[in-house]
Design a protein around this motif. Structure first.
Motif, PDB file in Angstrom:
ATOM      1  N   PRO A 185      20.973  -0.693   4.270  1.00 31.88           N
ATOM      2  CA  PRO A 185      20.190  -0.151   5.390  1.00 31.88           C
ATOM      3  C   PRO A 185      18.786  -0.757   5.417  1.00 31.88           C
ATOM      4  CG  PRO A 185      21.293   1.612   4.175  1.00 31.88           C
ATOM      5  CD  PRO A 185      21.424   0.359   3.351  1.00 31.88           C
ATOM      6  N   VAL A 186      18.179  -0.757   6.599  1.00 31.29           N
ATOM      7  CA  VAL A 186      16.890  -1.419   6.785  1.00 31.29           C
ATOM      8  C   VAL A 186      15.822  -0.430   7.235  1.00 31.29           C
ATOM      9  CG1 VAL A 186      18.069  -3.557   7.417  1.00 31.29           C
ATOM     10  CG2 VAL A 186      17.253  -2.020   9.216  1.00 31.29           C
ATOM     11  N   LEU A 187      14.574  -0.808   6.979  1.00 29.37           N
ATOM     12  CA  LEU A 187      13.406  -0.147   7.557  1.00 29.37           C
ATOM     13  C   LEU A 187      12.794  -1.154   8.511  1.00 29.37           C
ATOM     14  CD1 LEU A 187      11.448   2.252   7.652  1.00 29.37           C
ATOM     15  CD2 LEU A 187      10.163   1.176   5.794  1.00 29.37           C
ATOM     16  N   ALA A 188      12.834  -0.865   9.806  1.00 31.09           N
ATOM     17  CA  ALA A 188      12.486  -1.871  10.809  1.00 31.09           C
ATOM     18  C   ALA A 188      11.367  -1.400  11.729  1.00 31.09           C
ATOM     19  CB  ALA A 188      13.711  -2.207  11.658  1.00 31.09           C
ATOM     20  N   SER A 189      10.509  -2.351  12.072  1.00 27.89           N
ATOM     21  CA  SER A 189       9.498  -2.124  13.101  1.00 27.89           C
ATOM     22  C   SER A 189       9.312  -3.414  13.875  1.00 27.89           C
ATOM     23  CB  SER A 189       8.169  -1.667  12.485  1.00 27.89           C
ATOM     24  OG  SER A 189       7.602  -2.692  11.681  1.00 27.89           O
ATOM     25  N   ASN A 225       6.213   7.013   5.671  1.00 27.82           N
ATOM     26  CA  ASN A 225       7.182   8.020   6.104  1.00 27.82           C
ATOM     27  C   ASN A 225       8.579   7.428   6.226  1.00 27.82           C
ATOM     28  OD1 ASN A 225       5.191   9.981   6.204  1.00 27.82           O
ATOM     29  ND2 ASN A 225       4.777   9.671   8.387  1.00 27.82           N
ATOM     30  N   GLY A 226       8.667   6.170   6.658  1.00 25.44           N
ATOM     31  CA  GLY A 226       9.966   5.527   6.775  1.00 25.44           C
ATOM     32  C   GLY A 226      10.621   5.327   5.421  1.00 25.44           C
ATOM     33  N   MET A 227       9.836   4.896   4.434  1.00 27.88           N
ATOM     34  CA  MET A 227      10.368   4.760   3.082  1.00 27.88           C
ATOM     35  C   MET A 227      10.871   6.099   2.551  1.00 27.88           C
ATOM     36  SD  MET A 227       7.853   2.171   0.982  1.00 27.88           S
ATOM     37  CE  MET A 227       7.969   0.388   1.158  1.00 27.88           C
ATOM     38  N   ARG A 228      10.067   7.126   2.750  1.00 25.95           N
ATOM     39  CA  ARG A 228      10.444   8.449   2.271  1.00 25.95           C
ATOM     40  C   ARG A 228      11.729   8.939   2.942  1.00 25.95           C
ATOM     41  NH1 ARG A 228       4.396  11.207   2.435  1.00 25.95           N
ATOM     42  NH2 ARG A 228       3.675  10.464   0.386  1.00 25.95           N
ATOM     43  N   GLU A 229      11.833   8.696   4.232  1.00 26.65           N
ATOM     44  CA  GLU A 229      13.035   9.135   4.952  1.00 26.65           C
ATOM     45  C   GLU A 229      14.281   8.416   4.447  1.00 26.65           C
ATOM     46  OE1 GLU A 229      14.743   9.608   9.529  1.00 26.65           O
ATOM     47  OE2 GLU A 229      12.645   9.058   9.182  1.00 26.65           O
ATOM     48  N   LEU A 230      14.167   7.110   4.189  1.00 29.98           N
ATOM     49  CA  LEU A 230      15.311   6.379   3.646  1.00 29.98           C
ATOM     50  C   LEU A 230      15.716   6.917   2.277  1.00 29.98           C
ATOM     51  CD1 LEU A 230      14.597   2.637   4.562  1.00 29.98           C
ATOM     52  CD2 LEU A 230      16.512   4.036   5.345  1.00 29.98           C
ATOM     53  N   ALA A 242      22.698   2.761  13.924  1.00 30.35           N
ATOM     54  CA  ALA A 242      22.206   3.506  12.756  1.00 30.35           C
ATOM     55  C   ALA A 242      22.133   2.617  11.511  1.00 30.35           C
ATOM     56  CB  ALA A 242      23.093   4.725  12.486  1.00 30.35           C
ATOM     57  N   LEU A 243      21.655   1.390  11.684  1.00 35.69           N
ATOM     58  CA  LEU A 243      21.589   0.442  10.570  1.00 35.69           C
ATOM     59  C   LEU A 243      20.430   0.721   9.630  1.00 35.69           C
ATOM     60  CD1 LEU A 243      22.399  -2.899  12.448  1.00 35.69           C
ATOM     61  CD2 LEU A 243      23.966  -1.195  11.489  1.00 35.69           C
ATOM     62  N   GLY A 244      19.639   1.701   9.952  1.00 26.01           N
ATOM     63  CA  GLY A 244      18.495   2.054   9.135  1.00 26.01           C
ATOM     64  C   GLY A 244      17.585   2.953   9.929  1.00 26.01           C
ATOM     65  N   ARG A 295       0.830  -1.208   0.000  1.00 26.11           N
ATOM     66  CA  ARG A 295       0.000   0.000   0.000  1.00 26.11           C
ATOM     67  C   ARG A 295       0.865   1.260   0.000  1.00 26.11           C
ATOM     68  NH1 ARG A 295      -5.159  -1.623   0.590  1.00 26.11           N
ATOM     69  NH2 ARG A 295      -5.514  -3.652   1.560  1.00 26.11           N
ATOM     70  N   ALA A 296       2.018   1.183   0.637  1.00 24.20           N
ATOM     71  CA  ALA A 296       2.917   2.346   0.672  1.00 24.20           C
ATOM     72  C   ALA A 296       3.424   2.696  -0.718  1.00 24.20           C
ATOM     73  CB  ALA A 296       4.081   2.067   1.613  1.00 24.20           C
TER      74      ALA A 296
END
Length: 225
Positions: free
Chosen positions: A148-152, A181-186, A166-168, A62-63
């Motif tokens: 780098p990762v996007l993690a939750s 927002n996380g995708m955009r920030e990366l 700071a791995l992501g 969806r993102a």
């Protein structure tokens, strides 16, 4: 203290997951991306490993509707019959109009093929649900590949590692807005990971020491062969 010891007293010992040592060739990133159909300017997010509902792949798909430069690759096997099958994600991608920015590779990925998936990738998705309290083995593959990762997740070793080194970017779990927002920030401001520091903290020597400590064998050495 001087009183009797408490037989129920528990001692928590932190044992790092341990790093993967994956001996593979280094595929050409541009070749892999062309085969996937990735266009110039697009950034690849990889969801790798067992596919299960708790990884929030629905939110990642969806993102894509709000992050037009993002391209999603999903590779792995469905974890169990209770989890959504690959056809669910393919149909969702089609219904959202993002199927042209998705590639699905169903099945076990052998070590010899790992390099291919991570060579073509920019970022790795570790978007676990709030029910996840552990570490992720995929994080250590991402570290090996320097992605780098996007993690939750819930408060956990995974989130601690991503944050401390700071791995992501870590985000709130189960939140569609947080994934966007996380995708955009990366994409806009990627982190500068401290890969070497993380690798030192997760070395197998530290793993072995932690296991020995947890077993009450601190100070012991492995028997010689």
């Amino acid at each position: 203290h001087d009183g009797p010891s408490n037989p129920l007293l528990k001692i928590v010992v932190r044992v790092p997951h341990g790093l993967y040592e994956i001996a593979t060739g280094t595929p050409d990133s541009a070749t892999v991306r062309r085969e996937w159909g990735v266009r110039d300017g697009q950034k690849v997010f990889l969801a790798f490993g067992y596919v299960r509902d708790g990884k929030n792949l629905d939110l990642a798909l969806r993102a894509l509707t709000r992050v037009p430069e993002a391209f999603l690759v999903v590779a792995g096997s469905v974890a169990s019959s209770k989890d959504k099958p690959f056809v669910h994600y393919r149909e969702l991608a089609a219904s959202l109009g993002v199927a042209d920015r998705c590639r699905f590779f169903e099945g076990f990925v052998a070590d010899k093929d790992l390099g291919r998936y991570f060579a073509g990738t920019d970022f790795v998705l570790l978007t676990y649900a709030a029910s996840f309290h552990s570490q992720s083995g995929v994080l250590n593959i991402a570290a090996w590949a320097r992605k780098p990762v996007l993690a939750s997740a819930a408060p956990s070793a995974l989130i601690q590692c991503v944050t401390n080194f700071a791995l992501g970017i870590s985000i709130a779990p189960d939140s569609p807005e947080a994934v966007v927002n996380g995708m955009r920030e990366l994409l806009q401001c990627p982190p500068v990971p401290r890969w070497e520091d993380y690798e030192a903290s997760a070395a197998w020597s530290k793993n072995a020491s932690g296991v020995l400590q947890a077993a009450g064998l601190a100070g012991s050495t492995a028997p010689s062969s």
